[in-house]
Design an enzyme around this catalytic site. Structure first.
Site, PDB file in Angstrom:
ATOM      1  N   LYS A   1      61.729 -53.760 -21.312  1.00  0.00           N
ATOM      2  CA  LYS A   1      62.478 -52.736 -20.788  1.00  0.00           C
ATOM      3  C   LYS A   1      61.976 -51.342 -20.255  1.00  0.00           C
ATOM      4  O   LYS A   1      61.271 -50.815 -21.157  1.00  0.00           O
ATOM      5  CB  LYS A   1      63.857 -52.563 -21.675  1.00  0.00           C
ATOM      6  CG  LYS A   1      64.780 -53.706 -21.719  1.00  0.00           C
ATOM      7  CD  LYS A   1      65.584 -53.794 -20.201  1.00  0.00           C
ATOM      8  CE  LYS A   1      66.548 -52.923 -20.259  1.00  0.00           C
ATOM      9  NZ  LYS A   1      67.742 -53.078 -20.965  1.00  0.00           N
TER      10      LYS A   1
ATOM     11  N   TYR B   1      94.485  -8.026 -20.872  1.00  0.00           N
ATOM     12  CA  TYR B   1      93.555  -8.631 -21.860  1.00  0.00           C
ATOM     13  C   TYR B   1      94.409  -9.309 -22.896  1.00  0.00           C
ATOM     14  O   TYR B   1      95.281  -8.960 -23.415  1.00  0.00           O
ATOM     15  CB  TYR B   1      92.369  -7.772 -22.441  1.00  0.00           C
ATOM     16  CG  TYR B   1      91.691  -8.420 -23.327  1.00  0.00           C
ATOM     17  CD1 TYR B   1      90.555  -9.146 -23.158  1.00  0.00           C
ATOM     18  CD2 TYR B   1      91.836  -8.502 -24.752  1.00  0.00           C
ATOM     19  CE1 TYR B   1      89.756  -9.747 -23.798  1.00  0.00           C
ATOM     20  CE2 TYR B   1      91.115  -9.354 -25.622  1.00  0.00           C
ATOM     21  CZ  TYR B   1      89.870  -9.899 -25.344  1.00  0.00           C
ATOM     22  OH  TYR B   1      89.289 -10.584 -26.129  1.00  0.00           O
TER      23      TYR B   1
ATOM     24  N   SER C   1      62.993 -49.914 -24.868  1.00  0.00           N
ATOM     25  CA  SER C   1      64.126 -50.644 -25.712  1.00  0.00           C
ATOM     26  C   SER C   1      63.668 -50.822 -27.076  1.00  0.00           C
ATOM     27  O   SER C   1      62.182 -51.219 -26.960  1.00  0.00           O
ATOM     28  CB  SER C   1      64.706 -51.998 -24.957  1.00  0.00           C
ATOM     29  OG  SER C   1      65.325 -52.707 -26.076  1.00  0.00           O
TER      30      SER C   1
HETATM   31  N1  ARG Z   1      84.953 -10.563 -28.491  1.00  0.00           N
HETATM   32  C1  ARG Z   1      86.162  -9.996 -27.685  1.00  0.00           C
HETATM   33  C2  ARG Z   1      86.114 -11.053 -26.251  1.00  0.00           C
HETATM   34  O1  ARG Z   1      84.998 -11.645 -26.140  1.00  0.00           O
HETATM   35  C3  ARG Z   1      85.853  -8.630 -27.128  1.00  0.00           C
HETATM   36  C4  ARG Z   1      87.048  -7.884 -26.791  1.00  0.00           C
HETATM   37  C5  ARG Z   1      87.915  -7.853 -27.680  1.00  0.00           C
HETATM   38  N2  ARG Z   1      89.171  -6.736 -27.500  1.00  0.00           N
HETATM   39  C6  ARG Z   1      89.960  -6.560 -28.238  1.00  0.00           C
HETATM   40  N3  ARG Z   1      90.869  -5.697 -27.877  1.00  0.00           N
HETATM   41  N4  ARG Z   1      90.259  -7.438 -29.318  1.00  0.00           N
HETATM   42  O2  ARG Z   1      86.970 -11.284 -25.494  1.00  0.00           O
END
Ligand code: ARG
Length: 463
Positions: A287, A321, A281
């Site tokens: 301490k 995605y 401390s």
């Molecule tokens: N940097 C992107 C990620 O981590 C890669 C994929 C991007 N794909 C796209 N269609 N924009 O997800």
């Protein structure tokens, strides 16, 4: 407005992204950690394209050589990562085209960044699972060593943090070994379920090229290709499962750390922390603070936060995605760093921590923790029903408290005043060593059990 459109996807664009767009879009600052996985996966993809006659052997060779050179550049710290190139995938591809020219443009045939990033990230998490498993094994090895050393060291066992029954320190340390064993079981489960290759799923709907997904899966150590292209590019279960197992494990480490904090307090005095794992401390010269343990205790908060954060990112995302999923990496990377540091800290602390056997024994003898042994004696020797024995033993505890002494210091006459059947052998049952030796049912803390359990734990957990 930046006039330079992306060379990778800019064909249909007249102007480039604004500076703010570029910043929110870019992941290179963190996803560069996946450079090695990106290069391995691109190499596997390229070799498959050659094997399937989709690109020429010459182009394939240039691509593979170029990727190898890029790996060397990155590892030598000579690679320039550019935010304008968004992510690790495009940074590497752009550098490839500087190095080998037009052939670089053929690497992305029959592939999208969507299956590419899912593949790279899985490979990264898989490596991390293997690393965490072996670090956890080292922690188990340390705990087993210390448990063996303290197979017969007596300490108080608690429920409600109230002294309940004596146990052995070895037994207590082996409880942690079991917790870590389940953590490693979860690591193995996660690894097994993760191990399907997304590569070849394309943007979301596969490809019309005659690719061989079995070949790339095998080259990358996957069990096989993921069966559905939509699922393959949108699945982040492996990241969630990794964070979930890390959250449980961080919770275990936090509980262990909390015990160190308690044991190291002056009021308990069970352990002395090594100088190498304590701090002083700035104001109070006497301490010695358990900062390392407190930080391990706290870091569980971050890991649990990472899990909640990614669950919230993923909930409600439609197939397949979405760019939201780019937010999957930072919590995982941060968790990996946190776990590695926490496990190493616990291994270091437990290998050097000093246990005060006298204090542990004194605490174990306090609070009449042997009342159960007297009750068991009444059942065994006088054939009392347990409930009646419990009552008699309780009355004797009350008597001892009135006389301000421990149960084992009551005279035989005192004991017989509560139950005339009690004889000298009852007094022996109150001896802490004898009581502990007798507690030898499977999984119980008797010193002889602990020695056997250490040997078993070595066989079960250590390679
Ligand atoms: N940097 C992107 C990620 O981590 C890669 C994929 C991007 N794909 C796209 N269609 N924009 O997800």
């Amino acid at each position: 407005m930046n006039k330079n459109t992306s060379s990778i996807w800019g064909g249909r664009f007249g102007g480039g992204p604004s500076e703010v767009m570029e910043r929110i879009n870019a992941s290179i600052d963190f996803d560069k950690r996946m450079y090695a996985q990106d290069i391995v996966a691109s190499t596997a993809h390229c070799e498959m394209l050659v094997a399937q006659n989709i690109i020429s052997a010459d182009d394939g060779k240039d691509i593979v050589d170029g990727l190898g050179r890029i790996l060397v550049e990155i590892e030598a710290g000579k690679f320039e990562f550019k935010t304008a190139l968004e992510d690790i995938h495009m940074n590497i591809e752009a550098r490839l085209s500087e190095l080998i020219g037009d052939a670089a443009g053929r690497l992305h045939t029959a592939r999208s960044r969507n299956d590419q990033v899912a593949t790279d990230f899985k490979l990264w998490v898989r490596d991390e699972l293997d690393a965490l498993d072996s670090e956890t094994e080292k922690l188990q090895a340390t705990l087993i060593d210390r448990a063996e050393e303290h197979a017969a060291t007596i300490m108080p066992g608690y429920t409600h943090l109230q002294t309940a029954q004596p146990v052995t320190l070895g037994h207590h340390l082996l409880a942690y070994v079991e917790m870590m064993g389940r953590d490693r079981g979860r690591i193995a489960d996660c690894r097994k379920r993760l191990n399907e290759s997304p590569l070849g799923a394309g943007a979301l709907a596969g490809t019309s090229f005659p690719i061989d997904r079995q070949m790339t899966a095998k080259a990358l150590g996957f069990e096989g290709p993921a069966a559905n292209s939509l699922d393959a590019v949108s699945d982040r279960d492996f990241a969630l499962e990794y964070l979930a197992l890390a959250a449980i494990m961080a919770t275990h480490l936090s509980r262990m750390a909390e015990e160190i904090v308690i044991w190291a307090s002056a009021s308990f005095g069970f352990v002395t922390l090594p100088d190498s794992f304590s701090t002083g401390s700035s104001m109070l010269p006497q301490k010695r603070n358990p900062d390392a343990a407190e930080l391990v205790r706290a870091k569980a908060g971050r890991v649990i936060g990472a899990l909640s954060g990614l669950l919230i990112v993923m909930k409600g995302l439609p197939l397949a995605y979405s760019k939201d999923m780019q937010e999957d990496k930072e919590p995982v990377f941060e968790t990996a760093d946190t776990m590695a540091l926490s496990v190493a800290t616990m291994t270091g602390m437990f290998s050097e921590i000093g246990f005060d056997e006298d204090k542990l024994l004194t605490a174990a003898k306090a609070a009449n923790a042997n009342a159960i042994d007297l009750a068991d004696w009444l059942v065994r020797e006088l054939d009392k029903p347990f409930r009646e024995a419990h009552h008699i033993s309780g009355e004797l505890v009350k008597l001892a408290e009135e006389k301000k002494c421990g149960l084992e210091y009551l005279s035989l006459a005192d004991m017989q005043s509560v139950d005339p059947g009690i004889n000298e052998t009852a007094l022996a049952s109150l001896e802490i060593e004898q009581a502990l030796d007798a507690r030898n049912s499977f999984g119980a803390p008797a010193p002889a059990n602990v020695t056997v359990a250490c040997a078993e734990a070595r066989k079960r957990f250590l390679s």
